[in-house]
Scaffold this active site. Structure first.
Site: not given
Ligand code: DAT
Ligand code: MG
Length: 151
Positions: A11, A51, A59, A87, A93, A104, A114, A117, A128
């Site tokens: 990100k 998203y 948010f 993951r 998250t 993270r 964070n 992704h 995706e």
């Protein structure tokens, strides 16, 4: 399935903090294969698709502002169980709940910054990947230790 694929993205905060190399290194080191990679400034349109499940969250608008605040580095990684393992490697998250050793847990302190992704299911990953990549930009390649040099 050794051809399972997932979408991982660094990100804008991760790019700005020069974490791209370290994040790629973790996935290479684990044994996954990089089959797609690009840097771009994501459009709001693309992100609202990406998203779409979060559209009603409080948010959501902040999330889109964050994700359009600079370039992202988007990758497709391939390998056995890559969705679930990614993951685990990325961590919870909320970075406060992500153990040390995860991306993270090692690099972030706030849920809205964070760093990374990763797709959360095989179906989600397929969706995706199609959204972010054209088929021609995902490359199949064989490892040099499994092919003849031909010379
Ligand atoms: P993940 O990125 O772990 O798959 P998600 O899909 O539920 O998590 O949410 C997508 C992103 O939205 C997440 O990485 C950061 C942001 N986000 C999620 N929950 C949030 C919250 N409670 N406050 C602020 N941002 C949040
Ligand atoms: Mg998610």
């Amino acid at each position: 399935d050794f051809r399972e694929r997932t979408l991982v993205a660094v990100k804008p905060d991760g790019v700005q903090r020069r974490l791209v190399g370290q994040i790629i290194q973790r996935f290479e080191q684990r044994g996954f294969k990089l089959v797609g990679l690009k840097m771009l400034e994501a459009s709001e349109e693309l992100l609202s698709e990406h998203y779409c499940e979060l559209r009603m969250k409080p948010f959501y608008h902040g999330l889109l502002r964050y994700m359009t605040s600079g370039p992202v580095v988007v990758m497709v990684w391939e390998g056995h169980n890559v969705v679930q393992t990614s993951r685990t490697m990325v961590g919870h998250t909320n970075p406060a709940e992500a153990p040390a050793g995860t991306v993270r847990g090692d690099f972030s302190i706030h849920v809205s910054r964070n760093v990374v992704h990763a797709s959360d299911s095989v179906e989600g990953a397929q969706r995706e990947i199609q959204l972010w990549f054209q088929e021609k930009d995902i490359l199949n390649w064989d490892c040099c230790d499994q092919t003849s040099t031909g010379d």
